[in-house]
Design an enzyme around this catalytic site. Structure first.
Site, PDB file in Angstrom:
ATOM      1  N   LYS A  61     -18.585  10.716 -36.861  1.00 52.69           N
ATOM      2  CA  LYS A  61     -19.761  11.622 -36.837  1.00 52.69           C
ATOM      3  C   LYS A  61     -19.125  13.277 -36.451  1.00 52.69           C
ATOM      4  O   LYS A  61     -18.009  13.252 -35.585  1.00 52.69           O
ATOM      5  CB  LYS A  61     -20.521  11.144 -35.458  1.00 52.69           C
ATOM      6  CG  LYS A  61     -21.776  12.035 -35.403  1.00 52.69           C
ATOM      7  CD  LYS A  61     -22.555  11.442 -34.212  1.00 52.69           C
ATOM      8  CE  LYS A  61     -23.814  12.107 -33.782  1.00 52.69           C
ATOM      9  NZ  LYS A  61     -24.592  11.505 -32.811  1.00 52.69           N
ATOM     10  N   SER A 130     -29.449  11.420 -34.838  1.00 53.14           N
ATOM     11  CA  SER A 130     -28.198  12.077 -35.012  1.00 53.14           C
ATOM     12  C   SER A 130     -27.276  11.601 -35.733  1.00 53.14           C
ATOM     13  O   SER A 130     -26.273  12.306 -36.221  1.00 53.14           O
ATOM     14  CB  SER A 130     -27.888  13.216 -33.516  1.00 53.14           C
ATOM     15  OG  SER A 130     -27.307  11.854 -32.598  1.00 53.14           O
ATOM     16  N   SER A 154     -29.864   7.759 -30.718  1.00 48.73           N
ATOM     17  CA  SER A 154     -29.110   8.119 -31.639  1.00 48.73           C
ATOM     18  C   SER A 154     -28.117   7.285 -32.842  1.00 48.73           C
ATOM     19  O   SER A 154     -27.612   7.668 -33.723  1.00 48.73           O
ATOM     20  CB  SER A 154     -28.303   9.478 -31.296  1.00 48.73           C
ATOM     21  OG  SER A 154     -29.113  10.287 -30.938  1.00 48.73           O
TER      22      SER A 154
END
Length: 179
Positions: A61, A130, A154
């Site tokens: 990420k 996210s 998320s």
């Protein structure tokens, strides 16, 4: 009969075929990934893999620092921002031989508005929160695993939306250095 290098090439082929539509990755590090896969292949041939994840391609990420790829946090003001070292979680995985293929799309600063990533199961639907790039990359079969973060669903929500398995460790159990 398979090797980490062969497996990585299949992942790269999947990324090339699927990511133009899914848009899970913000940046790729294919050259470094290939070198890491060659090292892993040599270790396996010698019967000395570093760990159970040696040779496993992963996505990271884009709020987690990587020394070889920019960390842009989903925001234009950090475009091409280059950390000097890996986040602790990335360092731990690389120490075990995992192969960072690229950085996955996140919402700006891992919060707020959705982003350009699409659900790999239905491109007209959201991939979730996210960690959407990480979940979409795994759900599309581009990589077998990816790192995400969870503050308010998320990780778990995108994993569920994209047909991937997601989990959140106990709060405070892992260091967040470099995230």
């Amino acid at each position: 009969t398979d090797t980490p290098s062969d497996y990585l090439e299949r992942c790269i082929t999947a990324i090339e075929a699927k990511d133009p539509d899914v848009r899970a990755f913000v940046t790729l590090g294919v050259g470094n990934a290939r070198r890491a896969a060659e090292d892993s292949t040599r270790r396996y041939r010698a019967g000395k893999p570093l760990s159970a994840v040696d040779g496993m391609p992963i996505g990271v990420k884009d709020i987690m620092d990587t020394a070889d790829l920019p960390t842009q946090m989903g925001n234009a003001i950090y475009k091409e921002s280059q950390p000097r070292w890996d986040a602790a979680c990335v360092h731990a995985l690389r120490s075990g031989g995992a192969i960072v293929v690229g950085k996955t799309v996140t919402t700006a600063f891992a919060s707020g508005e959705t982003n350009e990533t699409r659900n790999p199961l239905d491109l007209t639907r959201t991939p979730g929160g996210s960690s959407s790039g990480s979940a979409a990359a795994v759900g599309a079969g581009m990589v077998p695993a990816a790192l995400g973060t969870q503050t308010q669903g998320s990780t778990l929500r995108p994993a569920g939306f994209c047909g991937a398995f997601g989990f959140k460790p106990t709060h405070g159990a892992l260091t967040m250095q470099g995230v």
